[in-house]
Design an enzyme around this catalytic site. Structure first.
Site, short mmCIF file in Angstrom:
data_model
loop_
_atom_site.label_atom_id
_atom_site.label_comp_id
_atom_site.label_asym_id
_atom_site.label_seq_id
_atom_site.Cartn_x
_atom_site.Cartn_y
_atom_site.Cartn_z
N HIS A 99 -5.34 34.08 70.83
CA HIS A 99 -5.68 32.88 71.59
C HIS A 99 -5.81 33.16 73.08
CE1 HIS A 99 -4.79 30.89 67.75
NE2 HIS A 99 -5.66 30.00 68.20
N HIS A 157 4.36 41.90 61.58
CA HIS A 157 4.98 41.75 62.89
C HIS A 157 5.75 40.45 62.99
CE1 HIS A 157 5.62 41.51 67.19
NE2 HIS A 157 5.44 42.82 67.20
N GLU A 187 9.64 39.79 63.60
CA GLU A 187 10.00 38.75 64.59
C GLU A 187 9.80 37.32 64.11
OE1 GLU A 187 8.01 39.59 68.31
OE2 GLU A 187 8.74 41.65 68.31
N HIS A 219 6.93 49.96 65.66
CA HIS A 219 7.62 49.18 64.63
C HIS A 219 7.70 49.95 63.31
CE1 HIS A 219 8.21 45.64 66.98
NE2 HIS A 219 6.92 45.48 67.22
CO CO Z 1 6.22 44.11 68.59
#
Ligand code: CO
Length: 273
Positions: A99, A157, A187, A219
């Site tokens: 966005h 993620h 997350e 990650h």
């Molecule tokens: Co991250």
């Protein structure tokens, strides 16, 4: 080659590939694959790159590798004489990174000189068809490595943005292809604890753990597959699961990259009209 409305000046088309970015050398394999596939799909059209993550750009700059932000890259492309730019988001879901990029692209669409048309291509997962296609591609990739008692667990993620719903959403599409497949996030929701609950409910003992991330970066290498006590691998092993890890970003698979390329083709088509 497209010709401008008045017919006197040919349009100059370019492609800007935009990713979150990674400072891990292992991530380069995925970026190289995306670039090669893009070049093959659009021969002769120059390709530029930008990273949305400022922290990563700073880190790379210290090593002498200068990568532009999307705004910097678009300004450069204007200077380099491009009149039409297709910006392709290499994000997985339409979250906050996507966005923000949309706002940058909109700002450049209103510039008085230089680029006359700039459009943004959808991220990997946007429509229901995208979800179906990715689920098919990934179940094809991994189902051969699974026996009946094994589960495929993805690390996505996750985000605080409302588009986090794509992760449980994608799990639904995955399970249509491969019933023992689960999507957790670092997350967002579902968390690893939610996935473990499901695994225990189904009496699964073996897990194939793979990133649902563009690249095999920080990650995947630390939070997913490592012997750090809080990695997903360690937590699962601590709970008694036998874990096999996949150290490959999904953008290393051509069939996955083709979904982004399909979105880029839609943008190029829209710009020609
Ligand atoms: Co991250």
């Amino acid at each position: 080659m497209a010709v401008s409305a008045k017919g006197e000046k040919p349009e100059k088309q370019g492609i800007l590939l935009v990713t979150f970015g990674s400072s891990y050398p292992e991530a380069q394999a995925a970026f190289d694959n995306i670039e090669a596939e893009t070049r093959e799909a659009f021969p002769g059209i120059p390709i530029y790159w930008a990273y949305t993550a400022k922290m990563i750009r700073k880190k790379l700059a210290k090593r002498g590798k200068i990568i532009d932000s999307p705004a910097e890259a678009l300004a450069k492309m204007g200077e380099d004489g491009f009149t039409q730019v297709a910006v392709q988001s290499l994000h997985v879901i339409p979250g906050s990174e996507y966005h923000d990029l949309m706002q940058t692209v909109d700002a450049f669409a209103g510039m008085p000189k230089g680029i006359t048309k700039v459009m943004l291509g959808k991220p990997l997962l946007f429509s229901s068809d995208d979800n179906i296609e990715l689920a098919k591609v990934l179940s094809n990739k991994y189902s051969a490595q699974l026996n009946k008692k094994e589960a495929l667990v993805f690390m996505g993620h996750g985000t605080h943005h409302s588009s986090n719903i794509y992760y449980p959403g994608f799990q639904y599409y995955m399970q249509k292809q491969l019933s023992n497949s689960f999507v957790g996030t670092v997350e967002g929701y579902p968390a690893l604890s939610d996935v473990i609950e499901e695994l225990e409910r189904k009496h699964i003992k073996d897990v194939l753990l793979a990133p649902l991330m563009t690249v095999c970066g920080d990650h995947a290498q630390n939070d997913m597959a490592s012997d750090e006590p809080d990695s997903w691998q360690s937590i699962l092993e601590e709970k008694g699961f036998k874990v096999t890890t996949v150290l490959k970003g999904i953008a290393e698979y051509d069939d996955v990259v083709n979904i982004w390329i399909k979105h880029l083709k839609e943008t190029m088509h829209a710009m020609d009209n």
